[in-house]
Write a protein that holds these residues in place. Structure first.
Motif, PDB file in Angstrom:
ATOM      1  N   THR A  26       0.817  -1.204   0.000  1.00 53.20           N
ATOM      2  CA  THR A  26       0.000   0.000   0.000  1.00 53.20           C
ATOM      3  C   THR A  26       0.850   1.253   0.000  1.00 53.20           C
ATOM      4  N   GLY A  59       1.349   5.069   4.384  1.00 52.54           N
ATOM      5  CA  GLY A  59       2.466   4.847   5.277  1.00 52.54           C
ATOM      6  C   GLY A  59       2.122   5.000   6.741  1.00 52.54           C
ATOM      7  N   LYS A  71      -0.694  -0.011   9.055  1.00 53.91           N
ATOM      8  CA  LYS A  71       0.187  -1.168   9.189  1.00 53.91           C
ATOM      9  C   LYS A  71      -0.303  -2.086  10.303  1.00 53.91           C
ATOM     10  N   TYR A  80       4.094  -6.400   5.684  1.00 54.16           N
ATOM     11  CA  TYR A  80       3.507  -5.163   5.186  1.00 54.16           C
ATOM     12  C   TYR A  80       4.605  -4.363   4.512  1.00 54.16           C
ATOM     13  N   SER A  82       5.341  -0.760   2.327  1.00 61.82           N
ATOM     14  CA  SER A  82       4.813   0.528   1.879  1.00 61.82           C
ATOM     15  C   SER A  82       5.416   0.918   0.531  1.00 61.82           C
ATOM     16  N   LYS A  83       4.574   1.453  -0.346  1.00 65.73           N
ATOM     17  CA  LYS A  83       5.044   1.982  -1.614  1.00 65.73           C
ATOM     18  C   LYS A  83       5.630   3.374  -1.392  1.00 65.73           C
TER      19      LYS A  83
END
Length: 228
Positions: free
Chosen positions: A79, A82, A87, A98, A100-101
């Protein structure tokens, strides 16, 4: 060959992930919305799922909840969100990791490899442990309470197995991270607390008179069993 299901609506990201994973030797299946992802999940029974949160049709949270109703397949959430609350939400609902992009393909491959290693660690044993109505079959990896199946994620199952094989011993979060998550884990020890919380919820039907996972303040966790 192990199969990875990518559920990601951004086709460019999905294609890049597919290239990296295929290069690593995985078979890859792609879905571009949550509804299609659930359909492919039931059709192909993958070894691991890369699941985006913000999906059309059915979002990632609902996909994860649907999967966890009848499967312990490892899930890594992807996802752009952030925020720590997102999370924790994913981990608390049963995600195994998990990311983060934006991220790089090598990182995702490393996380996939690590989660699959953790899910397999400690499960190839030949014994059965029984604590009152709670039975843990270490051959089939099945957990039952009064012969009713208990569903756990691979990571939570690994933690339960570790504790159950060492009843009435206390372990710090650091002990559990090193023994269950492994030395390659670089996340927060908060993951231990979340895993214990999920295990307790899953074992809610196990009578406290027979045993429980105790929190010993300032010391750690203990799988306590009581002799009658």
């Amino acid at each position: 060959m192990k199969t990875i299901l990518i559920i990601e609506d951004e086709q460019t990201i999905s294609r890049v992930l597919s290239v990296y994973l295929k290069h690593e030797g995985y078979e890859v299946i792609q879905a571009f919305d949550g509804t299609e992802g659930l359909k492919l999940f039931h059709q192909h029974v993958p070894n691991l799922i890369l699941l985006d949160v913000m999906l059309p049709e059915t979002d990632g949270w609902n996909v994860l909840q649907s999967i966890r109703k009848n499967s312990s397949c490892p899930v890594i959430m992807l996802t752009a969100l952030g925020d720590i609350d997102y999370k924790l939400k994913g981990l608390n609902q049963g995600a195994d990791d998990y990311i983060s992009k934006p991220f790089i393909g090598e990182e995702v491959v490393a996380r996939v490899n690590a989660v699959l290693r953790r899910s397999a660690r400690g499960l190839a044993t030949e014994n059965t442990r029984q604590f009152g109505s709670l039975k843990i079959n270490l051959d089939s990896h099945a957990v039952t309470i009064s012969d009713e199946n208990v569903l756990l994620t691979p990571k939570d199952l690994s933690l339960l197995l570790f504790l159950a094989e060492r009843p009435n011993r206390t372990f710090t979060r650091e002990d559990l991270i090193a023994s269950v998550w492994g030395m390659d884990y670089d996340g927060s020890d908060r993951a231990v607390d979340l895993a214990v919380k999920r295990i307790r919820q899953a074992l809610a039907a196990w009578p406290v008179s027979q045993g429980e996972i105790k929190t010993l303040r300032g010391l750690g966790y203990q799988f306590s069993v009581y002799e009658k």
